[in-house]
Design an enzyme around this catalytic site. Structure first.
Site, PDB file in Angstrom:
ATOM      1  CG  ASN A 136      98.351 -24.372 134.309  1.00 23.61           C
ATOM      2  OD1 ASN A 136      98.100 -23.625 133.365  1.00 23.61           O
ATOM      3  ND2 ASN A 136      98.202 -25.669 134.238  1.00 23.61           N
ATOM      4  CB  CYS A 139      95.165 -25.709 131.090  1.00 20.74           C
ATOM      5  SG  CYS A 139      96.471 -26.895 131.332  1.00 20.74           S
ATOM      6  CG  ASN A 204      99.985 -24.220 129.176  1.00 20.39           C
ATOM      7  OD1 ASN A 204      99.722 -25.256 128.562  1.00 20.39           O
ATOM      8  ND2 ASN A 204      99.909 -24.138 130.487  1.00 20.39           N
ATOM      9  CB  CYS A 392     116.393 -26.477  97.562  1.00 21.93           C
ATOM     10  SG  CYS A 392     117.702 -27.598  97.040  1.00 21.93           S
TER      11      CYS A 392
HETATM   12  C1  LIG Z   1      99.639 -34.138 127.806  1.00 23.52           C
HETATM   13  C2  LIG Z   1     100.023 -32.789 128.283  1.00 23.52           C
HETATM   14  C3  LIG Z   1      99.621 -32.357 129.521  1.00 23.52           C
HETATM   15  C4  LIG Z   1      99.984 -31.078 129.971  1.00 23.52           C
HETATM   16  N1  LIG Z   1      99.614 -30.697 131.220  1.00 23.52           N
HETATM   17  C5  LIG Z   1     100.002 -29.506 131.696  1.00 23.52           C
HETATM   18  C6  LIG Z   1      99.715 -29.133 133.026  1.00 23.52           C
HETATM   19  O1  LIG Z   1      99.134 -29.871 133.815  1.00 23.52           O
HETATM   20  N2  LIG Z   1     100.123 -27.900 133.443  1.00 23.52           N
HETATM   21  C7  LIG Z   1     100.798 -27.039 132.626  1.00 23.52           C
HETATM   22  O2  LIG Z   1     101.138 -25.947 133.066  1.00 23.52           O
HETATM   23  N3  LIG Z   1     101.087 -27.376 131.360  1.00 23.52           N
HETATM   24  C8  LIG Z   1     100.717 -28.590 130.882  1.00 23.52           C
HETATM   25  N4  LIG Z   1     101.069 -28.960 129.623  1.00 23.52           N
HETATM   26  C9  LIG Z   1     101.817 -27.999 128.759  1.00 23.52           C
HETATM   27  C10 LIG Z   1     103.327 -28.200 128.844  1.00 23.52           C
HETATM   28  O3  LIG Z   1     103.810 -27.980 130.131  1.00 23.52           O
HETATM   29  C11 LIG Z   1     104.054 -27.237 127.877  1.00 23.52           C
HETATM   30  O4  LIG Z   1     103.791 -25.915 128.251  1.00 23.52           O
HETATM   31  C12 LIG Z   1     103.647 -27.424 126.421  1.00 23.52           C
HETATM   32  O5  LIG Z   1     103.448 -28.789 126.144  1.00 23.52           O
HETATM   33  C13 LIG Z   1     104.677 -26.852 125.443  1.00 23.52           C
HETATM   34  O6  LIG Z   1     105.916 -27.502 125.536  1.00 23.52           O
HETATM   35  P1  LIG Z   1     106.388 -28.671 124.510  1.00 23.52           P
HETATM   36  O7  LIG Z   1     106.215 -28.137 123.131  1.00 23.52           O
HETATM   37  O8  LIG Z   1     107.791 -28.994 124.910  1.00 23.52           O
HETATM   38  O9  LIG Z   1     105.467 -29.835 124.754  1.00 23.52           O
HETATM   39  C14 LIG Z   1     100.729 -30.226 129.144  1.00 23.52           C
HETATM   40  C15 LIG Z   1     101.134 -30.674 127.888  1.00 23.52           C
HETATM   41  C16 LIG Z   1     100.813 -31.941 127.458  1.00 23.52           C
HETATM   42  C17 LIG Z   1     101.284 -32.412 126.120  1.00 23.52           C
END
Ligand SMILES: Cc1cc2nc3c(=O)[nH]c(=O)nc-3n(C[C@H](O)[C@H](O)[C@H](O)COP(=O)(O)O)c2cc1C
Length: 437
Positions: A136, A139, A204, A392
């Site tokens: 990861n 974030c 992400n 449209c």
């Molecule tokens: C509440 C929340 C928590 C997330 N926590 C993590 C995480 O812990 N690690 C990570 O790699 N991505 C995390 N993400 C990102 C998601 O894995 C993903 O990359 C991102 O939401 C885009 O996909 P989506 O549009 O389908 O939500 C988080 C997303 C959300 C909404």
């Protein structure tokens, strides 16, 4: 029946739909039910190093953008990585993998950018029987201020270094998850490849403030009077994610590097688009958080039905099929001419096409003929920009119709070049002229 089985860097799953690392995958209770609903795999909510778990805010963690029908278009979050104890997560992961051997279980990891931190956690994860790891580097809030997440993902040298450590200290496949909060997504992807990654996953979340509370003058979500930027995801980010996936898929330096596509995927069609642009599988978060785990069933049947109808037998028939058609602007065929056409039976006479064209484009749509509201395209003015189609409110009421070679373009008074299909070598093509010189 189309075969949806997926093999992503050696990780097998019955379908290409994985849940992305996030709250839907943060405990056995969730993941077990996700597997029952039909998800092919999960990336477990990001694990941190051994020690006291991180502490999340206990107020609102999410903000959102909605469409006029209150459908959720974009979600913003200020959550951190897992706030559960490392060993509890590892124990649950091991149990879930034992219960569901045919599903993919990948561990997402974020520990400090130090060799010993990665060296320490990798054997613990390996012992769970997880199929792979996802790093990861994405974030954008909270963890990045501690030198992790996107703080690493924005520095290609760090990415390469950490990937190298991981490849050295584990035999599990390594998926490097990229942050979109960077100008050129190809650079971190190239760095991950140089470090020996087996794949990249993206995107992400995107740095964002979704709205401001105008009573308290603080960004939403507001925690005790203050707000912080958060990570944006959901349908609104899909176009950004698709472009980034395509950029990596067609970059000669990363050509062939497996990609796990993420960002706004809500329907089977979204997933098929990611696959066509080069993703080897897809991950979903917001759609599951909005509609629940069973949404995967529509994704599976939708993709399968479409593949059957089109004669695609396996995922290999569609993965990357659209990549050769992604072009730099300079290679687009300037001899191609299209005109808007309004279906008079479908037109509801709202006049939006006329206003948009009249005020901001090319004054190519009538609004009145013989004192009667009537909207019709004047071909001699239409440049084919497509704005009327987009404003449209009636689907398929306005369509773009390409002129055939030899047809007269009433705007320029010229005949469409009979040779227009050979644009690559056409003398009107500046790139072809350049190449000839
Ligand atoms: C509440 C929340 C928590 C997330 N926590 C993590 C995480 O812990 N690690 C990570 O790699 N991505 C995390 N993400 C990102 C998601 O894995 C993903 O990359 C991102 O939401 C885009 O996909 P989506 O549009 O389908 O939500 C988080 C997303 C959300 C909404």
């Amino acid at each position: 029946m189309a075969d949806l089985r997926n093999n992503f860097v050696g990780i097998k799953s019955p379908n290409p739909f994985w849940l992305a690392s996030a709250p839907p995958t943060d405990k056995a209770y969730n993941v077990e039910r996700a597997f029952k609903a039909g998800w092919g795999g999960v990336v477990w909510k990001t694990l941190g190093e051994e020690g006291p778990p991180v502490v999340n805010v206990n107020g609102p963690r999410y903000g959102a953008i909605w469409g006029a029908d209150r459908r959720l278009l974009g979600l913003n979050n200020i959550e951190l990585i897992t706030d559960r104890d490392l060993y509890t997560n590892l124990r649950e992961m091991k149990q879930v993998k034992m219960n569901w051997p045919d599903r993919a279980l990948v561990a997402s990891i974020m520990v400090p950018c130090e060799e010993n931190a990665w060296k320490a956690i990798l054997p613990l994860v390996e012992e769970t029987g997880a199929d792979g790891i996802e790093l990861n580097f994405g974030c954008p809030h909270g963890m990045s201020e501690r030198g992790m997440g996107s703080a690493v993902g924005q520095v290609p040298e760090y990415i390469e270094m950490v990937v190298r450590w991981c490849k050295q200290y584990t035999r599990m496949p390594v998926i490097t998850k990229l942050t979109p909060n960077i100008t050129d997504i190809r650079k971190p992807a190239r760095a991950a490849k140089a470090g020996g990654t087996d794949a990249v996953s993206l995107i992400n979340t995107i740095n964002s403030i979704v709205s401001v509370d105008l009573d308290n003058f603080a960004p939403n979500p507001t925690v005790g009077g203050k707000g912080s930027h958060g990570g944006y995801c959901g349908p609104a980010v899909k176009p950004i994610a698709l472009n980034m996936v395509a950029e990596i898929a067609r970059d000669p330096e990363t050509y062939g590097l497996p990609i796990s596509g993420i960002g706004g995927i809500t329907t089977w069609r979204d997933a098929a688009e990611f696959l066509a642009l080069g993703a080897g599988n897809v991950q979903v978060c917001t759609a599951a958080m909005t509609y629940g785990f069973k949404i995967v069933q529509e994704m599976i049947t939708g993709l399968s039905d479409w593949m059957d109808a089109k004669g695609h037998r396996s995922l290999d028939d569609i993965i990357g099929r659209a990549v050769p058609n992604v072009s730099d602007w300079q290679y687009l065929n300037l001899n191609y001419i299209a005109k808007a056409h309004i279906d008079q039976d479908a037109c509801i006479k709202c006049g939006r096409c006329h206003i948009a064209c009249e005020d901001t484009s090319h004054q190519a749509i009538t609004n009145m003929i013989d004192g009667v509201r009537h909207f019709e395209v004047m071909e001699e003015e239409c440049v084919g920009c497509n704005l009327c189609v987009n404003v449209c409110p009636v689907e398929n009421c306005i369509t773009m119709v390409g002129l055939e070679p030899g047809e007269l373009d009433k705007r320029t008074g010229k005949v469409v070049d009979p040779n227009y299909a050979n644009w690559t070598t056409h003398p009107n093509n500046p790139m072809a002229r350049q190449a000839a010189e």
